[in-house]
Design a protein around this motif. Structure first.
Motif, PDB file in Angstrom:
ATOM      1  N   GLU B 533       0.823  -1.217   0.000  1.00  0.00           N
ATOM      2  CA  GLU B 533       0.000   0.000   0.000  1.00  0.00           C
ATOM      3  C   GLU B 533       0.850   1.257   0.000  1.00  0.00           C
ATOM      4  O   GLU B 533       0.410   2.313  -0.455  1.00  0.00           O
ATOM      5  CB  GLU B 533      -0.920  -0.001   1.230  1.00  0.00           C
ATOM      6  CG  GLU B 533      -2.064  -0.963   1.052  1.00  0.00           C
ATOM      7  CD  GLU B 533      -3.127  -0.833   2.123  1.00  0.00           C
ATOM      8  OE1 GLU B 533      -2.952  -0.010   3.056  1.00  0.00           O
ATOM      9  OE2 GLU B 533      -4.124  -1.554   2.034  1.00  0.00           O
ATOM     10  N   ILE B 552      -6.853  -5.840  -1.165  1.00  0.00           N
ATOM     11  CA  ILE B 552      -6.622  -6.983  -0.287  1.00  0.00           C
ATOM     12  C   ILE B 552      -7.872  -7.074   0.576  1.00  0.00           C
ATOM     13  O   ILE B 552      -8.572  -6.058   0.771  1.00  0.00           O
ATOM     14  CB  ILE B 552      -5.332  -6.804   0.547  1.00  0.00           C
ATOM     15  CG1 ILE B 552      -4.930  -8.105   1.249  1.00  0.00           C
ATOM     16  CG2 ILE B 552      -5.467  -5.649   1.548  1.00  0.00           C
ATOM     17  CD1 ILE B 552      -3.493  -8.117   1.772  1.00  0.00           C
ATOM     18  N   ARG B 553      -8.188  -8.282   1.102  1.00  0.00           N
ATOM     19  CA  ARG B 553      -9.372  -8.383   1.952  1.00  0.00           C
ATOM     20  C   ARG B 553      -9.268  -7.395   3.115  1.00  0.00           C
ATOM     21  O   ARG B 553      -8.314  -7.494   3.888  1.00  0.00           O
ATOM     22  CB  ARG B 553      -9.521  -9.808   2.492  1.00  0.00           C
ATOM     23  CG  ARG B 553     -10.103 -10.782   1.457  1.00  0.00           C
ATOM     24  CD  ARG B 553      -9.939 -12.203   1.871  1.00  0.00           C
ATOM     25  NE  ARG B 553      -8.566 -12.652   1.651  1.00  0.00           N
ATOM     26  CZ  ARG B 553      -8.126 -13.866   1.993  1.00  0.00           C
ATOM     27  NH1 ARG B 553      -8.941 -14.732   2.569  1.00  0.00           N
ATOM     28  NH2 ARG B 553      -6.879 -14.219   1.775  1.00  0.00           N
ATOM     29  N   SER B 554     -10.114  -6.418   3.305  1.00  0.00           N
ATOM     30  CA  SER B 554     -11.285  -6.113   2.509  1.00  0.00           C
ATOM     31  C   SER B 554     -11.334  -4.613   2.218  1.00  0.00           C
ATOM     32  O   SER B 554     -12.292  -3.954   2.521  1.00  0.00           O
ATOM     33  CB  SER B 554     -12.553  -6.494   3.288  1.00  0.00           C
ATOM     34  OG  SER B 554     -12.518  -7.831   3.720  1.00  0.00           O
ATOM     35  N   HIS B 555     -10.258  -4.099   1.632  1.00  0.00           N
ATOM     36  CA  HIS B 555     -10.311  -2.686   1.252  1.00  0.00           C
ATOM     37  C   HIS B 555      -9.499  -2.377   0.009  1.00  0.00           C
ATOM     38  O   HIS B 555      -8.664  -3.159  -0.423  1.00  0.00           O
ATOM     39  CB  HIS B 555      -9.882  -1.784   2.417  1.00  0.00           C
ATOM     40  CG  HIS B 555      -8.481  -2.055   2.890  1.00  0.00           C
ATOM     41  ND1 HIS B 555      -8.191  -3.058   3.790  1.00  0.00           N
ATOM     42  CD2 HIS B 555      -7.303  -1.455   2.611  1.00  0.00           C
ATOM     43  CE1 HIS B 555      -6.894  -3.067   4.037  1.00  0.00           C
ATOM     44  NE2 HIS B 555      -6.318  -2.105   3.335  1.00  0.00           N
ATOM     45  N   SER B 626     -14.685 -11.919   1.021  1.00  0.00           N
ATOM     46  CA  SER B 626     -14.546 -12.092   2.471  1.00  0.00           C
ATOM     47  C   SER B 626     -15.836 -11.666   3.144  1.00  0.00           C
ATOM     48  O   SER B 626     -16.762 -11.183   2.484  1.00  0.00           O
ATOM     49  CB  SER B 626     -13.401 -11.228   2.998  1.00  0.00           C
ATOM     50  OG  SER B 626     -13.764  -9.867   2.861  1.00  0.00           O
ATOM     51  N   LEU B 628     -16.289  -9.153   4.791  1.00  0.00           N
ATOM     52  CA  LEU B 628     -16.459  -7.708   4.639  1.00  0.00           C
ATOM     53  C   LEU B 628     -16.333  -7.271   3.178  1.00  0.00           C
ATOM     54  O   LEU B 628     -15.953  -6.140   2.887  1.00  0.00           O
ATOM     55  CB  LEU B 628     -15.446  -6.985   5.530  1.00  0.00           C
ATOM     56  CG  LEU B 628     -15.633  -7.271   7.038  1.00  0.00           C
ATOM     57  CD1 LEU B 628     -14.498  -6.671   7.846  1.00  0.00           C
ATOM     58  CD2 LEU B 628     -16.966  -6.731   7.526  1.00  0.00           C
TER      59      LEU B 628
END
Lengths: 160, 663
Positions: B533, B552-555, B626, B628
């Motif tokens: 990131e 990436i899980r979850s954003h 996921s 989320l």
């Protein structure tokens, strides 16, 4: 004819039930894992301090290995930083501040390399999953990556 | 429970012992015997024994099924844009569909051919032809993705393709439509066919390590239609056989005008001889234009190069390279048995199947036992090359595959059946009806040296009443027959994606162990990768805006972007940071009149977006990833073209809510 056929299928299914399910375990979902996890947590042979995985004893120095910590920072930037802050703040997963005093070195290295099995078995990992609700992805770290990461965590926790 | 289980087991054992012989097929609806379901049944969570790669016909794709279950696992986009995976929509994959005619997001794929080593299927690649705008594609069976597409120049209707030699030295491509050559003046009256139209067959070399294709040479031939092909093997190694029709050289109403002669041809090509001529510099360098597209798993992107030259060998002036064998009535299939001695031609309008002998063909060539020439190419006497004929096997023989035990299985379109016959004594052994109008058929490894003859699969053109009706268009289908016994036994019907034109199958063990699970993020060499990131950013260069993004899980990072303006050209370069199997993320933004992305773990893919109106545009992950997943979302603010809203991007800044108009 139809009846015989039905019984045949039923028999076939029952037979199949008793077969090995090795391949199935690789891809279980979060929900079904939660169920099986409860069964396993009662397992008395499980060492919650060490966790489960290939690491039984990790030698850590009294002082920091700065080279390893730097290599660990690089792994963190690519594979971990998206979900873990270096403070106590929870993002997707818990913040890393204090992690080396919460868990033994062996536990940490086993968890980051054998993630799925640990989430299925380890009480601390399961408690964390209930908070985060996202299973930590297995980021396929090498053994060296894991060791370097541990050193970076130690650095983050103030080891000089 | 245990008692019930034991009781059932006894019943099952009894039922098995008694057998189901009383359930013999009586008509089309009940043409299935009792244990068929058990033979085709693969329990939930169990793997199939075979992969079956089925060409998607005019869908331009390749479908992957399991056998014996008939379960569909994947549709691999080759020549067609695929909204599910972003194939042909993403910047990285667009070059794969480039041709000398520009971007062509569709083709008509007919034949699939698995790569071979020593005449046996090796599970590395599968080749698929594009008929319409002549192309050959190579699909990588470790990623199940199209790695390469090569356009074929001096060709039209690339039908007799992509058949291969025993060690995948060459994949061939023959013209169905003869045409004026690319470097000739093509602006000629159509009725000058005999004078101006030519045919070619191309030999495309395949690199042993990378699989990369290259047109080694083309052979210039008289203007007729080349239909199907198969390589020699064993004693006939070094030869290639192509069926041809329209030796009448008709250019209109071919159904009548190309069916005048009693016999057309099988073209026998001595490709070892062709290699010699090529090495001696006997090929003419011919200028043309064709696209060569390669996808790299390192950069996760494709490049398209326009090539401008081919080596052309003229069949009529290079002695000993090409011979015609007369073959009755518009031959279609052209199949070589596992021993390499017998070549089966199938005249689709003939009431017999001719079987040629490679040994007899060689003797005839050595004795110059010719009945004349056609377009300057010697024509061997029919009887001199013929081993024998299968008399009255059925109506409309099309294709033949083999079981490696001396038997052949031939499909019959008109009489809608598979006929099993013995290659040595040419006697019919069994016949099974198909529903309906079978085209190709497949025995796993059935065109190789080592067939794995557990099943024969029929690929049918028409299903009529076999499935629930779905309006005027009905599904097409395949039918699975157990051939482990003397008689063929129908055990399963399964519907297919597109027209199941031709297909190949091989044991799953050859392929599943090599399957790639994710791409190593460390090795990702995409120009626009964000390795972590910390590397995400938004960069403006004039009107072009590059968003370096990670998921990436979850954003999504960044998930708040401001400072985009109407008429900007925005590229989202999305890197999936996951390093685990089966965790792709999708990416889509509202109002994008392009497509979405599906990004594999460790991969980078880019999608172009041309915002046309001011406003707030949500973006989100499209592939449920996921718990989320539904939270995996963000916003892009688009301002007016002349606006001075600064470029901002962030994730999780947790700024206090602000009213932008109050600032």
């Amino acid at each position: 004819m139809k009846k015989v056929f039905g019984i045949f299928i039923a028999g076939f299914l029952l037979y199949a039930c008793s077969g090995g399910t090795k391949e199935n375990n690789a891809n279980t979902t979060a929900n079904s894992d939660a169920v099986s996890a409860t069964d396993n947590s009662a397992n008395p042979s499980y060492d919650p301090k060490r966790g489960e995985g290939k690491f039984t004893k990790v030698d850590i120095g009294a002082t920091l290995d700065a080279t390893m910590a730097d290599a660990g920072k690089k792994v963190y930037d690519v594979k971990c930083s998206a979900c873990h802050k270096l403070t106590t703040e929870k993002l997707v997963g818990p913040g890393w501040s204090g992690v080396t005093s919460r868990h033994a070195p062996e536990w940490i290295m086993n968890f980051v390399t054998n993630t799925d099995a640990m989430i299925d078995k380890d009480p601390a990992a399961q408690a964390q999953l209930e908070i985060c609700l996202v299973r930590m992805p297995n980021q396929n770290l090498s053994d060296d990556d894991a060791r370097h990461l541990l050193e970076f965590m130690r650095k983050n926790d103030g080891v000089k | 429970m245990k008692i019930i289980k034991t009781g059932l087991a006894v019943t099952v054992a009894l039922a098995t012992l008694l057998g189901f012989d009383s359930c013999k097929p009586k008509n089309a609806a009940s043409a299935v015997s009792g244990d068929a379901a058990a033979k085709a049944y693969v329990a939930p969570g169990k793997y199939d024994e075979f992969y079956n790669f089925v060409s998607g016909g005019f869908s331009g794709q390749l479908a992957v099924y399991g056998l014996p279950s008939g379960r569909l696992f994947r549709t691999i986009p080759i020549y067609s844009q695929d909204p599910e995976s972003g194939w042909g929509y993403s910047e990285e994959t667009k070059p794969m569909l480039n041709t000398s005619h520009g971007y062509i997001p569709w083709d008509d794929s007919h034949h699939a051919e698995l790569s071979q080593t020593n005449g046996e299927i090796d599970g590395r690649w599968i080749f698929v032809n594009g008929n319409n705008t002549p192309r050959v594609a190579r699909v990588n069976l470790s990623t199940f993705r199209t790695d390469e597409i090569l356009e074929v120049p001096n060709s039209a209707g690339n039908h007799s393709s992509p058949f291969i030699t025993s060690n995948t030295e060459y994949v061939v491509a023959g013209t169905r439509f003869s045409i004026p050559m690319d470097n000739a003046n093509g602006d000629v009256p159509i009725n000058t066919y005999k004078q101006n139209f030519k045919g070619t067959v191309s030999f495309i070399s395949v690199d042993k390590t990378t699989g990369n294709m290259k047109i080694a040479f083309q052979i210039l031939l008289p203007g007729i239609d080349f239909d199907l092909a198969h390589a020699g093997k064993g004693p006939s190694e070094g030869w290639f056989f192509f069926s041809c029709y329209n030796s009448e050289q008709a250019n209109t109403l071919l159904e009548v005008n190309a069916s005048q002669k009693d016999k057309d041809f099988i073209l026998a090509v001595n490709w070892k001889k062709a290699e010699e001529y090529l090495a001696q510099g006997k090929a003419q360098k011919v200028t043309t234009k064709y696209a060569h597209n390669i996808y790299s798993e390192k950069t996760h992107s494709a490049t398209s190069t326009i090539e401008t030259e081919v080596n052309m060998l003229d069949a009529k002036s290079l002695e000993g390279m090409c011979y015609f064998i007369p073959c009755p009535k518009s031959p279609h299939g052209c199949d070589v048995d596992p021993t390499g001695e017998y070549i089966v031609g199938s005249g689709k309008l003939a009431a017999l199947i001719p079987v040629f002998s490679f040994q007899k063909l060689q003797t005839a060539i050595n004795n110059k036992d010719f009945e004349g020439n056609y377009g300057g190419i010697p024509v061997v006497k029919y009887q001199s090359a013929l081993y024998g004929e299968v008399p009255k096997p059925g109506l409309g023989p099309l294709h033949t595959e083999f079981d490696g035990k001396g038997n052949a299985y031939t499909s019959f379109f008109v009489s809608s059946e598979i006929v099993k016959w013995n290659v040595k004594d040419l006697k019919v052994l069994d016949r099974a009806p198909t529903y309906y109008s079978i085209g190709h058929l497949c025995v796993p490894g059935g065109d190789s040296k080592k067939p794995n003859a557990k099943y024969v699969i029929a690929y049918n053109k028409i299903t009529k009443d076999r499935y629930l009706p779905t309006g005027p268009e009905l599904t097409q289908s395949a039918q699975l027959f157990d051939i482990s016994g003397d008689k063929m036994q129908l055990i399963l019907d399964f519907p297919t994606v597109g027209e199941p034109h031709y297909a190949q199958a091989c044991p799953a063990d050859l392929i599943k162990k090599n399957s790639v699970k994710f791409f190593k993020i460390e090795d990702n060499a995409n120009t626009y990768v964000s390795k972590g990131e910390g590397e995400t950013k938004v960069v403006r260069t004039g009107k072009r805006v590059d968003v370096y993004m990670t998921v990436i899980r979850s954003h999504i990072t960044p998930d708040n972007i401001e400072g985009i303006k109407v008429d900007d050209e925005v590229y989202f370069h999305v890197t999936n940071l996951e390093q685990d199997w089966d965790i792709p993320h999708g990416f889509a933004i509202k109002g994008n009149n392009n497509g979405e992305l599906l990004v594999m773990p460790g991969e980078t893919q880019s999608v172009k977006w041309l915002p046309a109106k001011t406003g707030i545009y949500p973006m989100y992950c499209t592939d449920f990833c996921s718990a989320l997943h539904q939270e995996m979302q963000g916003y892009v603010r688009v301002s007016a073209a002349g606006s001075n809203v600064p470029l901002l991007f962030s994730t999780g800044k947790n700024l206090p809510p602000a009213d932008s108009t109050a600032k």
